[in-house]
Write an enzyme that holds these catalytic residues in place. Structure first.
Site, PDB file in Angstrom:
ATOM      1  N   HIS A   1      56.237 -33.385 109.097  1.00 31.53           N
ATOM      2  CA  HIS A   1      56.453 -33.636 110.521  1.00 31.53           C
ATOM      3  C   HIS A   1      55.141 -33.035 111.263  1.00 31.53           C
ATOM      4  CE1 HIS A   1      58.718 -29.963 110.163  1.00 31.53           C
ATOM      5  NE2 HIS A   1      58.879 -29.953 111.368  1.00 31.53           N
TER       6      HIS A   1
ATOM      7  N   HIS B   1      65.612 -28.072 108.535  1.00 32.59           N
ATOM      8  CA  HIS B   1      66.832 -27.591 109.710  1.00 32.59           C
ATOM      9  C   HIS B   1      66.534 -28.245 111.039  1.00 32.59           C
ATOM     10  CE1 HIS B   1      63.214 -24.218 109.767  1.00 32.59           C
ATOM     11  NE2 HIS B   1      63.088 -24.819 110.564  1.00 32.59           N
TER      12      HIS B   1
ATOM     13  N   HIS C   1      62.075 -20.068 115.918  1.00 34.41           N
ATOM     14  CA  HIS C   1      61.401 -20.931 116.786  1.00 34.41           C
ATOM     15  C   HIS C   1      61.118 -20.305 118.240  1.00 34.41           C
ATOM     16  CE1 HIS C   1      62.982 -23.158 113.660  1.00 34.41           C
ATOM     17  NE2 HIS C   1      61.904 -24.099 113.618  1.00 34.41           N
TER      18      HIS C   1
ATOM     19  N   GLU D   1      56.099 -25.667 107.185  1.00 33.29           N
ATOM     20  CA  GLU D   1      57.447 -25.076 107.156  1.00 33.29           C
ATOM     21  C   GLU D   1      57.659 -24.884 105.466  1.00 33.29           C
ATOM     22  OE1 GLU D   1      59.409 -25.272 111.464  1.00 33.29           O
ATOM     23  OE2 GLU D   1      60.290 -26.571 109.684  1.00 33.29           O
TER      24      GLU D   1
HETATM   25 FE   LIG Z   1      61.324 -25.147 112.007  1.00 32.19          FE
END
Ligand SMILES: [Fe+2]
Length: 280
Positions: free
Chosen positions: A193, A12, A59, A240
């Site tokens: 990431h 996302h 977030h 995530e």
């Molecule tokens: Fe995220």
């Protein structure tokens, strides 16, 4: 009765929201990324799900360090796009599915999952970017959405095993809802990431693809991957991916892969996308 018809896994990445909003569907950088979602956009037009249970993480838009729910379910009527610093994205409001959401909340809590119930919140790129990737730029989102927010930002985050079990419990909840509804479950976030520190920019194509292989298989090996492996192999934000396990857990033992896409790089992450169908 309501039924889970498919599961979708997707990154996302916030930059993709910006690219969609600026119409960069075809350019050299974003073209190959979006191309991997073309199949899904056509498929969704035919599938026309009534409701999407959209597993994502906030977030620091709706929640911050003052409150950190491990698992939260949105039972509201609607949700506005959050202002993430550049103003809210120019996308439609998200319509909720309160009746089904309250039913799932009750079923999960009686099934020993202590959910936080959210009636009002804004939704950030974690939820709106997957909608853009799967539906493009409609006037109104074509399906109702039940946001299911997972804390993957502040340690300790839930284990993969707990996420998988939550998916199984969500499937039981949907199966016991008397209305005739086609429900999809989406697991979003990842893939490898790391946004900060000496390893910023870390990507791991091999590990990400092994993870997708595991989700396609009929084993539940992925639920037992320990946090330390995500952190070591996929970077601090790769954790995530535990949210994909909620989606996979909801699909039952066997699945059929309808579509798969992987691309490096997208912003400073690897992007992955899977469409799975439960096999009964
Ligand atoms: Fe995220």
């Amino acid at each position: 009765m309501a039924r889970i018809t498919a599961g979708v896994g997707s990154s996302h990445v916030p930059l993709l929201g910006v690219a969609v909003d600026q119409g960069k569907w075809q350019d050299d950088y974003f073209g190959p990324i979006f191309k991997g979602y073309e199949w899904t956009r056509e498929w969704e037009k035919a599938e026309r799900p009534d409701v999407i249970i959209l597993v994502y993480n906030d977030h620091a838009s709706a929640f911050d360090a003052s409150i950190i729910p491990t698992f939260a379910i949105g039972c509201g009527e609607s949700y506005k796009p959050a202002d993430e610093g550049w103003g809210p994205r120019p996308v439609p409001d998200v319509e909720g599915a309160p009746e089904l959401a309250w039913h799932i909340a009750q079923s999960l809590i009686l099934d020993d999952f202590d959910m936080t119930i959210i009636n009002e919140m804004d939704v950030d790129h974690g939820l709106t970017v997957p909608l853009s990737m799967m539906f493009g730029q409609p006037e109104k989102w074509p399906a109702k959405v039940i946001p299911l927010a997972v804390n993957v930002v502040t340690y300790p985050v839930p284990s993969g095993n707990r996420c998988w079990a939550l998916g199984e419990a969500i499937a039981r909840a949907v199966d016991s809802f008397p209305e005739d509804l086609d429900v999809q479950i989406w697991g979003t976030g990842g893939m490898s990431h790391q946004l900060q520190g000496p390893r910023a920019g870390l990507l791991n194509r091999e590990w990400d693809n092994r993870f997708m292989d595991m989700l396609e298989s009929d084993t539940d090996d992925a639920r037992h991957i320990p946090h330390i492996e995500y952190l070591r192999e996929t970077g601090s934000e790769g954790i995530e991916m535990v949210m994909w396990l909620i989606m996979r857990g909801a699909l039952g033992k066997r699945v059929k892969t309808l579509h798969r896409h992987y691309h490096i790089p997208c912003s400073n992450t690897a992007i992955g996308h899977l469409v799975l169908e439960p096999e009964l």
